[in-house]
Every structure is written in structure tokens, then in C-alpha cells.
Design an enzyme around this catalytic site. Structure first.
Site, PDB file in Angstrom:
ATOM      1  N   GLY A   1       0.819  -1.207   0.000  1.00 14.92           N
ATOM      2  CA  GLY A   1       0.000   0.000   0.000  1.00 14.92           C
ATOM      3  C   GLY A   1       0.856   1.261   0.000  1.00 14.92           C
ATOM      4  O   GLY A   1       0.532   2.253  -0.660  1.00 14.92           O
TER       5      GLY A   1
ATOM      6  N   GLY B   1      -2.116  -6.239   0.233  1.00 11.74           N
ATOM      7  CA  GLY B   1      -2.436  -7.638   0.506  1.00 11.74           C
ATOM      8  C   GLY B   1      -2.571  -8.005   1.974  1.00 11.74           C
ATOM      9  O   GLY B   1      -3.468  -8.759   2.363  1.00 11.74           O
TER      10      GLY B   1
ATOM     11  N   THR C   1      11.755  -7.436 -10.808  1.00 15.10           N
ATOM     12  CA  THR C   1      11.192  -8.767 -11.040  1.00 15.10           C
ATOM     13  C   THR C   1       9.988  -8.980 -10.129  1.00 15.10           C
ATOM     14  O   THR C   1      10.056  -8.725  -8.931  1.00 15.10           O
ATOM     15  CB  THR C   1      12.259  -9.851 -10.792  1.00 15.10           C
TER      16      THR C   1
ATOM     17  N   CYS D   1       2.657   3.301  13.116  1.00 16.40           N
ATOM     18  CA  CYS D   1       3.830   4.072  12.697  1.00 16.40           C
ATOM     19  C   CYS D   1       4.264   5.066  13.759  1.00 16.40           C
ATOM     20  O   CYS D   1       5.418   5.426  13.843  1.00 16.40           O
ATOM     21  CB  CYS D   1       3.520   4.824  11.408  1.00 16.40           C
TER      22      CYS D   1
HETATM   23  C1  LIG Z   1      -1.573  -0.259   6.122  1.00 13.80           C
HETATM   24  C2  LIG Z   1      -1.972   0.933   5.356  1.00 13.80           C
HETATM   25  C3  LIG Z   1      -1.152   1.448   4.339  1.00 13.80           C
HETATM   26  C4  LIG Z   1       0.201   0.875   4.024  1.00 13.80           C
HETATM   27  O1  LIG Z   1       0.112  -0.364   3.378  1.00 13.80           O
HETATM   28  P1  LIG Z   1       1.386  -1.363   3.397  1.00 13.80           P
HETATM   29  O2  LIG Z   1       0.971  -2.477   2.497  1.00 13.80           O
HETATM   30  O3  LIG Z   1       1.571  -1.778   4.828  1.00 13.80           O
HETATM   31  O4  LIG Z   1       2.544  -0.603   2.884  1.00 13.80           O
HETATM   32  C5  LIG Z   1      -1.600   2.542   3.638  1.00 13.80           C
HETATM   33  N1  LIG Z   1      -2.785   3.105   3.915  1.00 13.80           N
HETATM   34  C6  LIG Z   1      -3.604   2.640   4.873  1.00 13.80           C
HETATM   35  C7  LIG Z   1      -4.905   3.303   5.111  1.00 13.80           C
HETATM   36  C8  LIG Z   1      -3.223   1.544   5.633  1.00 13.80           C
HETATM   37  O5  LIG Z   1      -4.023   1.103   6.599  1.00 13.80           O
END
Ligand SMILES: *Cc1c(COP(=O)(O)O)cnc(C)c1O
Length: 390
Positions: A74, A208, A245, A333
């Protein structure tokens, strides 16, 4: 330590991988190790697995397969969306609009762009965490190139009025003033309907590991024709937009996780809503000076965020841990630092209450028995901490 001995209430941070998801991944780690870019048939098998996964995901999201770009998660999807679209649009303007309650994976790329001369407006939210379409409308300028607003918030669960926010942007834009709309849908995926035929966004991020899939895989939906520049350069994979990759096993696992999440979505929401309401109602009833954060109705089925007056989040978490309960204070975080959550502060909560807040995020695997136990232990912890403080 065996997680089964614990009560896991931190599903907004990450989730347990499903057995079926893991099983779908194993062959791609064990034997089908071919490079999808290799032209011989062994490599093409990996290529086919990626393309099947892309189709599976796009069918669920109602996009075209070619509009799904796999990323490392994400965070990278958000970075690609924000940085990549701003760079691609910079000849048309330098103004970006986002909200003050976005995930840091949106806020921090925006702050980087500010250092490079872009101008960013961080829209306020009301006490429930809602962005007002009117505020958005007023913030749009002739040089606005991008709007980024999340579908649902990861700390308080508030669901935005996406239809009206998108509508405001589309009404303000004309042929010589293109405005891109990005949404971070990481927490919404698997919980809300995401139909990209009906939802007029240009860019949308998913991940994911928040839906019982593997970590380190995500995707950015890029509607056909959307200006976007890569932020990672190399072999030109993913239509030149994301070199490197491909993580074949994770891509296959992600598609399987989304397929399962989508088929279980109704059951997920029903079960979680029931547990969520039992948890929050009992806490608010039994623990004096406790307050629900977020929207009372427009919120995700699995997130409860509650503030406790006169105590801090960290010692509450330690107490819960000792009782075998995993939850979160603020966002993952910012844990380890004593800064109150930027999301709670944005809703107008006073910093002391923001520091005394706990997020519980549920899954259908939790039970009512667990919820009762959690409330009982939590009451004891808060009582003890308040006695110690007085
Ligand atoms: C967890 C999260 C992310 C980050 O996703 P990752 O796959 O952990 O990098 C971004 N936005 C929101 C709202 C999230 O809850």
C-alpha cells in the site's frame, strides 16, 4: 509464542494469512521459480500466474486487467500515485489537495512534494473524521492537479462520502483543467464494495496483508489514460510503471486473498459489526470517562477507537499485553513516540485524550467470549492506572 494463546485485536495493522492463501503461494516459492520475463516456457508459466492473478483482481474491482499495477504494498502504491501523477501533471499545475487524516504513506510523499515546490492543502475534518465536499470544492484552484482522499480511515474507521467528494472534483474540472482523483482504499478493501466502473477515481491503492494475504504486495489501480510517471526504474516491468522482477508468489497470494475476502465480505461485516458494537457499548457503559472516536455510523465494521480520560495509551497496551491481548494505540507508525495521533488531533480531540486512546481492530475469528474478557481486563487496567495517577 503461540498467537492462539492471545487475543488478536490489531487487524488494521496486519492480518493472519489464510491457509488457502499460503497454499496458493507455495508452488511459486518451491518449484515454479522461473522469471516471468524469461521467454522459455518455464518463465512463461510464472508470467501466466501473474496475468491470471491480475485478471482475478480486476474482475473483483471491475477494472481492466491492464489497469492493475502490482507494487510492494500500500505504501508504494500511494507513493506511485502521489509522486508519479504529480510529476506527470506538473506542466498543468502544482497544487495538490489531500486530507489531514491520511495515512503517512500519503502525507509524507505530499510533504516531499512541498519541498520540491508543489503546493499542498491538507483539508480539515469534522469531529467524526469526515472531509466536507464543500471544503474540497472551495479548495480547488485552476492549478489543482491532484486530489487524494482515503475511502476509510485506518485509525478511527470513518468512511468518507466518496461519491460527493468525487462529484465535486468532476464538476470543477473541465477539458483544460484535468484534476486526478486518488484514493487510498487499503482499509476498505474486503470490507466495502469497490466497483471501479461506478467509482470515478483515476488512481486507487490496495494492499495484501490487511486482507489475510501476504505482506509486501499491493497494487495501484491506474485508470486507462491517466498521466503517471514511474518512481522506480529498471527492467520496465508492469507497463514501465514499476520495474523489478515480480513477486510472483505474493501476487498469486494477494489475488487469492482478495477472492476469499470478497466472497466472505458480507459474513465478515455481519460478524465484525456485532463484535464491534458489543465491545464499544460495553466499554462505554462499564468504564467511566471513556469516549468513542470516529463516526457513530459511517465507519468500518471492524475498527473501534476509544479514548480514556486521565490515562496514557502505552501503559494500557502493556497491561493488555500482560493479559494476552494485542491492540494498538494511535497508529502503528507513531507507536514508540509520544506524539498523539494526527488523525485524532485533526478530529479536534484534545491531545491528552488523544494520547489515551486505544484502537481495537477485529476479525470474524474473534469471539464474543474474547470480547467479554477484553472488557473485563481493560476495566481493571484503566482503574489501576487511574488510581496510580491520582
Ligand atoms: C496499512 C496501510 C497502508 C500501508 O500499506 P502497506 O501495504 O503496509 O505498505 C496505507 N494506507 C492505509 C490506510 C493503511 O491502513
Amino acid at each position: 509464542m503461540n498467537i492462539n494463546d492471545y487475543i488478536y485485536l490489531d487487524n488494521a495493522a496486519t492480518t493472519k494469512i489464510k491457509k488457502k492463501v499460503l497454499d496458493s503461494m507455495i508452488p511459486h516459492l518451491e518449484s515454479n521459480f522461473g522469471n516471468p520475463s524469461s521467454l522459455y516456457s518455464f518463465g512463461q508459466e510464472s508470467r501466466n500466474s501473474i496475468e491470471e492473478s491480475r485478471e482475478k483482481i480486476s474482475t473483483i474491482l471491475h477494472s481492466k486487467p491492464s489497469e492493475i499495477i502490482f507494487t510492494s504494498g500500500g505504501t508504494e502504491a500511494n507513493n506511485l500515485a502521489i509522486l508519479g501523477s504529480s510529476y506527470a501533471m506538473k506542466d498543468f499545475g502544482n497544487h495538490i489537495i489531500t486530507s489531514s487524516i491520511e495515512h503517512h504513506a500519503v502525507l509524507h510523499p505530499c510533504e516531499e512534494l512541498e519541498k520540491e515546490g508543489f503546493e499542498v492543502d491538507y483539508l480539515p475534518v469534522d469531529k467524526f473524521g469526515l472531509v466536507s465536499p464543500k471544503d474540497l470544492k472551495n479548495a480547488i484552484k485552476p492549478n489543482t492537479i491532484l486530489v487524494s482522499i482515503m475511502m476509510a480511515n485506518n485509525e478511527i474507521g470513518t468512511i468518507q462520502d466518496m461519491n460527493n467528494l468525487i462529484k465535486v472534483v468532476r464538476e470543477k474540472q473541465d477539458s483544460n483543467n484535468l484534476i486526478l482523483f486518488h484514493s487510498d482504499a487499503v482499509q476498505s478493501l474486503g470490507k466495502m464494495e469497490i466497483n471501479l466502473k461506478n467509482m470515478d477515481v483515476d488512481l486507487l491503492s490496495v494492499s495484501g496483508h490487511k486482507i489475510n494475504g501476504p505482506k509486501g504486495i499491493g497494487a495501484l489501480f491506474v485508470r486507462r489514460g491517466t498521466p503517471l510517471r514511474p518512481i522506480i526504474f529498471g527492467g520496465g516491468q508492469e507497463k514501465q510503471l514499476r520495474s523489478g522482477t515480480e513477486n510472483v508468489a505474493a501476487i498469486v497470494g494477494f489475488a487469492e486473498a482478495l477472492f476469499l475476502a470478497e466472497s466472505e465480505r458480507e459474513n465478515f461485516n455481519e460478524k465484525c459489526t456485532n463484535l464491534r458494537d458489543k465491545l464499544s457499548n460495553r466499554i462505554l457503559e462499564l468504564i467511566p470517562q471513556s469516549f468513542l472516536n470516529g463516526h457513530p455510523t459511517e465507519r468500518l465494521s471492524n475498527i473501534v477507537n476509544i479514548s480514556f480520560d486521565g490515562v496514557e495509551g502505552e501503559p494500557i497496551l502493556v497491561g493488555l499485553d500482560l493479559a494476552g491481548i494485542y491492540a494498538s494505540s494511535g497508529s502503528a507508525c507513531s507507536s514508540g513516540s509520544l506524539d498523539p495521533s494526527h488523525v485524532l488531533i485533526s478530529t479536534g480531540l484534545n491531545p491528552k485524550l488523544a494520547l489515551g486512546s486505544i484502537r481495537f481492530s477485529l476479525s470474524p475469528s474473534n469471539s464474543e467470549e474474547e470480547i467479554f474478557y477484553v472488557v473485563k481486563e481493560l476495566s481493571k487496567i484503566i482503574k489501576t492506572l487511574r488510581e496510580m495517577a491520582s
